[in-house]
Design a protein around this motif. Sequence first.
Motif, PDB file in Angstrom:
ATOM      1  N   LEU A  75      47.130   8.559  53.235  1.00 58.84           N
ATOM      2  CA  LEU A  75      47.619   8.773  51.875  1.00 58.84           C
ATOM      3  C   LEU A  75      48.942   9.542  51.899  1.00 58.84           C
ATOM      4  N   ASP A  76      49.745   9.348  50.846  1.00 60.63           N
ATOM      5  CA  ASP A  76      50.976  10.124  50.743  1.00 60.63           C
ATOM      6  C   ASP A  76      51.244  10.454  49.280  1.00 60.63           C
ATOM      7  N   PHE A  77      51.893  11.575  49.068  1.00 61.35           N
ATOM      8  CA  PHE A  77      52.350  12.013  47.756  1.00 61.35           C
ATOM      9  C   PHE A  77      53.810  12.446  47.882  1.00 61.35           C
ATOM     10  N   PRO A  78      54.541  12.464  46.781  1.00 63.37           N
ATOM     11  CA  PRO A  78      55.907  13.002  46.834  1.00 63.37           C
ATOM     12  C   PRO A  78      55.897  14.472  47.254  1.00 63.37           C
ATOM     13  N   GLN A 120      50.634  19.266  58.302  1.00 61.09           N
ATOM     14  CA  GLN A 120      52.063  19.120  58.003  1.00 61.09           C
ATOM     15  C   GLN A 120      52.290  18.371  56.693  1.00 61.09           C
ATOM     16  N   LYS A 121      51.386  17.446  56.365  1.00 58.06           N
ATOM     17  CA  LYS A 121      51.461  16.781  55.062  1.00 58.06           C
ATOM     18  C   LYS A 121      51.246  17.786  53.932  1.00 58.06           C
ATOM     19  N   LEU A 122      50.264  18.668  54.121  1.00 58.49           N
ATOM     20  CA  LEU A 122      49.995  19.659  53.082  1.00 58.49           C
ATOM     21  C   LEU A 122      51.212  20.540  52.844  1.00 58.49           C
ATOM     22  N   LYS A 123      51.895  20.878  53.920  1.00 54.60           N
ATOM     23  CA  LYS A 123      53.117  21.683  53.793  1.00 54.60           C
ATOM     24  C   LYS A 123      54.151  20.977  52.915  1.00 54.60           C
ATOM     25  N   ARG A 124      54.293  19.670  53.088  1.00 52.45           N
ATOM     26  CA  ARG A 124      55.263  18.902  52.292  1.00 52.45           C
ATOM     27  C   ARG A 124      54.818  18.782  50.839  1.00 52.45           C
ATOM     28  N   TRP A 125      53.519  18.535  50.639  1.00 48.29           N
ATOM     29  CA  TRP A 125      53.020  18.240  49.294  1.00 48.29           C
ATOM     30  C   TRP A 125      52.947  19.471  48.410  1.00 48.29           C
ATOM     31  N   CYS A 126      52.824  20.642  49.006  1.00 46.47           N
ATOM     32  CA  CYS A 126      52.688  21.877  48.229  1.00 46.47           C
ATOM     33  C   CYS A 126      54.061  22.359  47.755  1.00 46.47           C
ATOM     34  N   LYS A 127      54.123  22.853  46.533  1.00 43.21           N
ATOM     35  CA  LYS A 127      55.359  23.437  46.038  1.00 43.21           C
ATOM     36  C   LYS A 127      55.718  24.681  46.856  1.00 43.21           C
ATOM     37  N   PRO A 128      57.007  24.977  47.017  1.00 42.26           N
ATOM     38  CA  PRO A 128      57.405  26.121  47.858  1.00 42.26           C
ATOM     39  C   PRO A 128      56.761  27.436  47.452  1.00 42.26           C
ATOM     40  N   ASP A 129      56.495  27.615  46.154  1.00 36.44           N
ATOM     41  CA  ASP A 129      55.865  28.854  45.692  1.00 36.44           C
ATOM     42  C   ASP A 129      54.370  28.686  45.461  1.00 36.44           C
ATOM     43  N   GLY A 130      53.799  27.568  45.970  1.00 36.58           N
ATOM     44  CA  GLY A 130      52.382  27.301  45.789  1.00 36.58           C
ATOM     45  C   GLY A 130      51.527  27.892  46.892  1.00 36.58           C
ATOM     46  N   HIS A 131      50.235  27.518  46.882  1.00 33.97           N
ATOM     47  CA  HIS A 131      49.283  28.029  47.855  1.00 33.97           C
ATOM     48  C   HIS A 131      48.429  26.889  48.421  1.00 33.97           C
ATOM     49  N   ILE A 132      48.062  27.033  49.677  1.00 34.07           N
ATOM     50  CA  ILE A 132      47.089  26.160  50.313  1.00 34.07           C
ATOM     51  C   ILE A 132      45.876  27.019  50.650  1.00 34.07           C
ATOM     52  N   LEU A 133      44.729  26.657  50.103  1.00 30.95           N
ATOM     53  CA  LEU A 133      43.507  27.436  50.228  1.00 30.95           C
ATOM     54  C   LEU A 133      42.535  26.692  51.142  1.00 30.95           C
ATOM     55  N   LEU A 134      42.187  27.316  52.252  1.00 32.26           N
ATOM     56  CA  LEU A 134      41.384  26.656  53.271  1.00 32.26           C
ATOM     57  C   LEU A 134      40.105  27.443  53.553  1.00 32.26           C
ATOM     58  N   MET A 135      38.979  26.745  53.574  1.00 27.95           N
ATOM     59  CA  MET A 135      37.733  27.269  54.130  1.00 27.95           C
ATOM     60  C   MET A 135      37.298  26.273  55.204  1.00 27.95           C
ATOM     61  N   GLU A 136      37.462  26.663  56.460  1.00 27.51           N
ATOM     62  CA  GLU A 136      37.251  25.721  57.556  1.00 27.51           C
ATOM     63  C   GLU A 136      36.424  26.363  58.676  1.00 27.51           C
ATOM     64  N   HIS A 137      35.769  25.503  59.435  1.00 30.71           N
ATOM     65  CA  HIS A 137      35.013  26.006  60.584  1.00 30.71           C
ATOM     66  C   HIS A 137      35.628  25.486  61.876  1.00 30.71           C
ATOM     67  N   VAL A 157      47.253  25.842  61.623  1.00 28.47           N
ATOM     68  CA  VAL A 157      48.109  26.259  60.506  1.00 28.47           C
ATOM     69  C   VAL A 157      49.438  26.785  61.024  1.00 28.47           C
ATOM     70  N   ARG A 158      49.376  27.644  62.036  1.00 33.24           N
ATOM     71  CA  ARG A 158      50.610  28.225  62.577  1.00 33.24           C
ATOM     72  C   ARG A 158      51.479  27.148  63.219  1.00 33.24           C
ATOM     73  N   GLN A 159      50.872  26.195  63.929  1.00 36.15           N
ATOM     74  CA  GLN A 159      51.646  25.115  64.545  1.00 36.15           C
ATOM     75  C   GLN A 159      52.375  24.278  63.499  1.00 36.15           C
ATOM     76  N   SER A 160      51.809  24.185  62.312  1.00 36.65           N
ATOM     77  CA  SER A 160      52.429  23.380  61.248  1.00 36.65           C
ATOM     78  C   SER A 160      53.668  24.044  60.665  1.00 36.65           C
ATOM     79  N   GLY A 161      53.889  25.312  61.006  1.00 36.31           N
ATOM     80  CA  GLY A 161      55.048  26.030  60.494  1.00 36.31           C
ATOM     81  C   GLY A 161      54.789  26.782  59.209  1.00 36.31           C
ATOM     82  N   MET A 162      53.519  26.870  58.796  1.00 34.17           N
ATOM     83  CA  MET A 162      53.189  27.591  57.573  1.00 34.17           C
ATOM     84  C   MET A 162      52.792  29.030  57.875  1.00 34.17           C
ATOM     85  N   PHE A 163      52.689  29.818  56.818  1.00 33.87           N
ATOM     86  CA  PHE A 163      52.445  31.253  56.944  1.00 33.87           C
ATOM     87  C   PHE A 163      51.071  31.601  56.382  1.00 33.87           C
TER      88      PHE A 163
END
Length: 201
Positions: free
Chosen positions: A95-98, A122-139, A174-180
């Motif tokens: 899937l892709d989004f602008p 890396q897709k999530l990094k592109r799809w999220c607005k620069p001032d947005g948030h990515i919320l993860l609960m992962e195992h 997450v760190r490899q993707s270049g996000m903080f």
Amino acid sequence: MDKTRQVRLFNKQAVQYKTRKEGAALRSWRQKLLRHATGEVLELAVGAGANFPYYPDGIKLTATDFSPDMLKHAREAAAGYSLDATFILADIEELDFPDHSFDTIVSSLSFCSYEHPLHVMQKLKRWCKPDGHILLMEHGISSNKVVSIGQRVLNPLLLRTIGCHHTRNIPDIVRQSGMFIERSESHMLNMVHLLWVKPET
């Protein structure tokens, strides 16, 4: 794993996802994370809609899943909540989004299932607005040596039977993707991570 087979595995589990009762810890983690969702929200691998009770009022949700049966149960679950929701049957890896489409992106326990998790991150990094948030609960892989050995031994079996990897290092991806990683919590011998992520470092 072949994608068609993986979809069949998750279709078979859809009723279990719909009917199972989650423990207090998992409910607490979802609530703690999802109260930060705002605006246009994308949820990956929505499953049977376990996150729906915890979304704040006023969000606009785009919910995706590659399993038709999971998405069917999610639609049914959404009817019980005042959610403005759109559902997309698609594989998130295709899937892709602008760029900068979403204020918030949510993934709960989905990164175990992707063939190429870094590519998805890396897709999530592109799809999220620069001032947005990515919320993860992962195992993923435990920091406990004995437990991690068991995870590695069982991983091939678990992948075949439930379509899920148990040996991934999610914070590292997450760190490899270049996000903080703005904030993090780890639970259950560091097997479960709550991560509040910013797309820009």
